[in-house]
Design a protein around this motif. Structure first.
Motif, PDB file in Angstrom:
ATOM      1  N   LYS A  22      10.767   6.282   2.339  1.00  0.00           N
ATOM      2  CA  LYS A  22      11.771   7.259   2.414  1.00  0.00           C
ATOM      3  C   LYS A  22      12.525   6.939   1.127  1.00  0.00           C
ATOM      4  CE  LYS A  22      12.895   7.851   7.258  1.00  0.00           C
ATOM      5  NZ  LYS A  22      13.645   7.800   8.323  1.00  0.00           N
ATOM      6  N   LEU A  23      12.745   5.677   0.409  1.00  0.00           N
ATOM      7  CA  LEU A  23      13.422   5.454  -0.759  1.00  0.00           C
ATOM      8  C   LEU A  23      12.747   6.035  -1.837  1.00  0.00           C
ATOM      9  CD1 LEU A  23      14.466   1.539  -0.239  1.00  0.00           C
ATOM     10  CD2 LEU A  23      15.964   3.570  -0.390  1.00  0.00           C
ATOM     11  N   ILE A  24      11.359   5.918  -2.131  1.00  0.00           N
ATOM     12  CA  ILE A  24      10.457   6.480  -2.947  1.00  0.00           C
ATOM     13  C   ILE A  24      10.672   7.881  -2.970  1.00  0.00           C
ATOM     14  CG2 ILE A  24       8.294   7.072  -3.797  1.00  0.00           C
ATOM     15  CD1 ILE A  24       7.235   4.125  -2.743  1.00  0.00           C
ATOM     16  N   ASN A  25      10.640   8.743  -1.865  1.00  0.00           N
ATOM     17  CA  ASN A  25      11.084  10.158  -1.951  1.00  0.00           C
ATOM     18  C   ASN A  25      12.506  10.345  -2.281  1.00  0.00           C
ATOM     19  OD1 ASN A  25       8.392  10.778  -0.988  1.00  0.00           O
ATOM     20  ND2 ASN A  25       8.769  10.559   1.096  1.00  0.00           N
ATOM     21  N   GLY A  26      13.313   9.624  -1.992  1.00  0.00           N
ATOM     22  CA  GLY A  26      14.546  10.044  -2.348  1.00  0.00           C
ATOM     23  C   GLY A  26      15.007   9.501  -3.675  1.00  0.00           C
ATOM     24  N   SER A  64       0.699  -1.121   0.099  1.00  0.00           N
ATOM     25  CA  SER A  64       0.021  -0.142   0.133  1.00  0.00           C
ATOM     26  C   SER A  64       1.015   1.247  -0.195  1.00  0.00           C
ATOM     27  CB  SER A  64      -0.875   0.059   1.330  1.00  0.00           C
ATOM     28  OG  SER A  64      -0.216  -0.063   2.433  1.00  0.00           O
ATOM     29  N   VAL A  65       2.014   1.199   0.371  1.00  0.00           N
ATOM     30  CA  VAL A  65       3.040   2.392   0.435  1.00  0.00           C
ATOM     31  C   VAL A  65       3.205   2.638  -0.818  1.00  0.00           C
ATOM     32  CG1 VAL A  65       5.115   3.030   1.051  1.00  0.00           C
ATOM     33  CG2 VAL A  65       4.132   1.637   2.598  1.00  0.00           C
ATOM     34  N   PHE A  66       3.154   1.969  -1.890  1.00  0.00           N
ATOM     35  CA  PHE A  66       3.217   2.193  -3.532  1.00  0.00           C
ATOM     36  C   PHE A  66       1.939   2.835  -3.952  1.00  0.00           C
ATOM     37  CE2 PHE A  66       6.717  -0.872  -2.997  1.00  0.00           C
ATOM     38  CZ  PHE A  66       7.737  -0.295  -3.568  1.00  0.00           C
ATOM     39  N   THR A  67       0.731   2.716  -3.201  1.00  0.00           N
ATOM     40  CA  THR A  67      -0.179   3.048  -3.912  1.00  0.00           C
ATOM     41  C   THR A  67      -0.509   4.496  -4.471  1.00  0.00           C
ATOM     42  OG1 THR A  67      -1.474   1.393  -2.624  1.00  0.00           O
ATOM     43  CG2 THR A  67      -2.688   2.951  -3.669  1.00  0.00           C
ATOM     44  N   ASN A  68      -0.282   5.362  -3.435  1.00  0.00           N
ATOM     45  CA  ASN A  68      -0.336   6.797  -3.882  1.00  0.00           C
ATOM     46  C   ASN A  68       0.792   7.310  -4.771  1.00  0.00           C
ATOM     47  OD1 ASN A  68      -2.733   7.066  -2.561  1.00  0.00           O
ATOM     48  ND2 ASN A  68      -1.706   7.869  -0.632  1.00  0.00           N
ATOM     49  N   PRO A  69       1.886   6.949  -4.570  1.00  0.00           N
ATOM     50  CA  PRO A  69       3.031   7.380  -5.591  1.00  0.00           C
ATOM     51  C   PRO A  69       2.771   6.956  -7.005  1.00  0.00           C
ATOM     52  CG  PRO A  69       4.053   6.796  -3.667  1.00  0.00           C
ATOM     53  CD  PRO A  69       2.717   6.474  -3.462  1.00  0.00           C
ATOM     54  N   LEU A  70       2.262   5.718  -7.025  1.00  0.00           N
ATOM     55  CA  LEU A  70       1.971   5.194  -8.259  1.00  0.00           C
ATOM     56  C   LEU A  70       0.499   5.683  -9.097  1.00  0.00           C
ATOM     57  CD1 LEU A  70       2.277   1.345  -7.902  1.00  0.00           C
ATOM     58  CD2 LEU A  70       3.577   2.849  -9.304  1.00  0.00           C
ATOM     59  N   ARG A  71      -0.288   6.076  -8.138  1.00  0.00           N
ATOM     60  CA  ARG A  71      -1.501   6.836  -8.944  1.00  0.00           C
ATOM     61  C   ARG A  71      -1.221   8.201  -9.260  1.00  0.00           C
ATOM     62  NH1 ARG A  71      -6.088   7.107  -4.128  1.00  0.00           N
ATOM     63  NH2 ARG A  71      -7.206   8.207  -5.962  1.00  0.00           N
TER      64      ARG A  71
END
Length: 419
Positions: A158-162, A29-36
Motif C-alpha cells: 500500500k505504501l509503494i502505491n501511495g 519480494s513485494v518490492f520486486t515488480n515495482p523495482l522491475r
C-alpha cells in the motif's frame, strides 16, 4: 535490589519488537515488480539483494556473536537498529538514483549486518531469563521474525502505491529504527545467579544446574562433535525448507494442479504455519526435550518429502507443505534452547552466531539446487527425492547426537561420583 529486577516478559516483548522489525526482510519480494517496472532491472538481479541480505545475516551473526556477549544486548541492539534502519534509508537513496549496486550495499550488506546482529542479540538474554522455559522464550522472539512478513507485506504494497518506492524505504527505515532502538533500551541480562520465583527452592536449582551438559565458550564448542551435528541438522532443515518456499507456487500448480490463485493463497497460509511452528515446536521442546523434537522434525519431513512428488490431491499436498513449514520454523526457534542445553549459557550468543552460518549457506544452496534440477529435468520429483535422502541423513544425525549426549552425561555423573 529485588524490586529493581526487570520483568522478564517485557524482556521477551522487547525481543519480539526487534525480531518483528528485521523479519520484514521476508517481504522483499513485494518490492520486486515495482523495482522491475521502474528501473527495468532483471528478476535475478533484484532477487540477489535478498540473497546478499541473508548471506550477511549469517556472516555478521557469526562474527559479531562475541561482541554481543562482551558488550551486552542493549548496545548490540542499538547497533543493529542503526545498521538496519540505515540500510533501509540507503535503499531508498539507491532507488532514487537508480543504482542497483548501491541497493546491494545498503539493503543487502548494511541491512544484512543489522539483521544478523539483531537476530542473535535478544536470544542469549532470553535463555538466561527463562531457564525454566527456554523453548517458549526463544520461540516467542523468533516467531516474531516468522510472522513479520504477514504484517509488513500488505503495508509495504500500500505504501509503494501511495508514496512511491523511495519514500516507502525511508519511512520503513525510520519506523523500524525507532522500534528496534526503543526495544533495545529495555534489554539486559538477568542479575548473577538470578532464578525465577518458581525455581527458588534448592532442589529445582540443583536440577537446573545439572541439566546443561557443559558450560563451554564458543571456541570450545566448535571443536565438539555435537556442535557440527547441530550445524548439519539446521543446514539440512533450512536448505530443504527454503527450497520449498522459493518454488511453492509453481510446484503446487505442477504437481497438485492448483490454480495460480489457489497456489498464491497457499503461499500466504504457509507464512502462518512457519510462524506458529516456531512458537509451537519450541514450546513443545520444553516438555519433551530438544533431541525428541528434532528427531520428530526429520521423521515427519522424510515422510512428507517422499510423498509430495506423487500427491495429486490438492488438500493433501497443501497439508504436507504446511507440516514442512512448521518444522522449518520450529528448527529456527528450537536451536537456541538446544545450544543452551548442550553448551550452557556462558557464550550462547556467540555459539548461536556460529550455528547460523548454516542458514547463510542454506539460503544460497536451497533455491539454487531446486531451480537447477527443475530446469535440467523439467520436474520437481528428483529434487524432492534428494531432499528425502537428506532428511534420512538428518534423522540419523539426530539419533547419533543422543548417543554423544548420553556418553557425556554418563562421564559427568562418574566424575561427580568420584569427586
Amino acid at each position: 535490589m529485588a524490586n529493581k529486577v526487570k520483568n522478564r516478559w517485557l524482556i521477551a516483548a522487547a525481543a519480539v519488537g526487534i525480531h518483528i522489525s528485521i523479519g520484514s526482510v521476508y517481504s522483499w519480494s513485494v518490492f520486486t515488480n515495482p523495482l522491475r517496472e521502474k528501473h527495468n532491472w532483471g528478476l535475478s538481479e533484484i532477487s540477489l539483494t535478498f540473497s546478499i541480505a541473508i548471506l550477511f545475516l549469517g556472516l555478521s551473526a557469526a562474527f559479531m556473536g562475541h561482541f554481543v556477549e562482551r558488550y551486552g544486548p542493549r548496545i548490540s541492539g542499538m547497533i543493529a537498529s542503526a545498521c538496519f534502519g540505515a540500510g533501509l534509508i540507503g535503499a531508498g537513496f539507491a532507488d532514487s538514483i537508480g543504482s542497483l549496486y548501491m541497493l546491494y550495499f545498503f539493503y543487502g550488506a548494511l541491512g544484512g549486518i543489522g539483521l544478523g546482529i539483531g537476530y542473535i542479540t535478544p536470544v542469549s538474554s532470553l535463555v538466561k531469563w527463562f531457564p525454566d522455559r527456554r523453548g517458549l522464550a526463544t520461540g516467542l522472539a523468533i516467531m516474531g521474525f516468522g510472522f513479520a512478513s504477514l504484517i509488513a507485506s500488505p503495508v509495504i504494497a500500500k505504501l509503494i502505491n501511495g508514496i512511491g518506492i523511495s519514500n516507502t524505504f525511508y519511512l520503513l527505515g525510520a519506523i523500524y529504527f525507532g522500534l528496534m532502538f526503543l526495544s533495545s533500551l529495555y534489554l539486559a541480562p538477568p542479575p548473577k545467579d538470578w532464578q525465577p520465583e518458581g525455581m527458588k527452592d534448592k532442589d529445582q536449582k540443583e536440577e537446573k544446574k545439572t541439566k546443561d551438559l557443559a558450560q563451554l565458550t564458543a571456541n570450545e564448542a566448535v571443536k565438539t562433535v555435537r556442535f557440527w551435528a547441530l550445524w548439519s541438522m539446521l543446514f539440512i532443515n533450512v536448505t530443504c525448507g527454503i527450497a520449498v518456499i522459493s518454488v511453492a507456487s509453481p510446484m503446487a500448480q505442477d504437481i497438485a494442479g492448483l490454480s495460480a490463485g489457489a497456489a498464491a493463497t497457499m503461499v500466504g497460509i504457509m507464512g502462518l504455519f512457519n510462524g506458529f511452528g516456531r512458537i509451537g515446536w519450541a514450546s513443545v521442546s520444553d516438555y519433551i526435550g530438544r533431541p525428541n523434537v528434532y528427531t520428530t522434525f526429520f521423521a515427519l519431513q522424510t515422510v512428507a518429502f517422499l510423498l509430495l512428488p506423487n500427491v495429486t490431491n490438492a488438500f493433501l499436498f497443501q497439508l504436507l507443505v504446511y507440516v514442512i513449514l512448521t518444522c522449518y520454523g520450529g528448527g529456527f526457534a528450537s536451536i537456541p534452547a538446544y545450544i543452551g542445553d548442550l553448551f550452557g549459557t556462558k557464550q550462547l550468543g556467540a555459539i548461536h552466531g556460529y550455528i547460523l552460518t548454516a542458514w547463510a549457506a542454506a539460503g544460497l544452496v536451497g533455491p539454487l539446487v531446486v531451480s537447477w534440477i527443475r530446469e535440467t529435468t523439467n520436474s520437481y520429483s528428483l529434487t524432492l527425492y534428494i531432499f528425502t535422502g537428506a532428511f534420512v541423513a538428518a534423522l540419523a544425525i539426530s539419533l547419533l547426537i543422543r548417543i554423544n549426549i548420553r556418553n557425556i552425561r554418563k562421564a559427568n555423573n562418574n566424575t561427580q561420583a568420584a569427586g
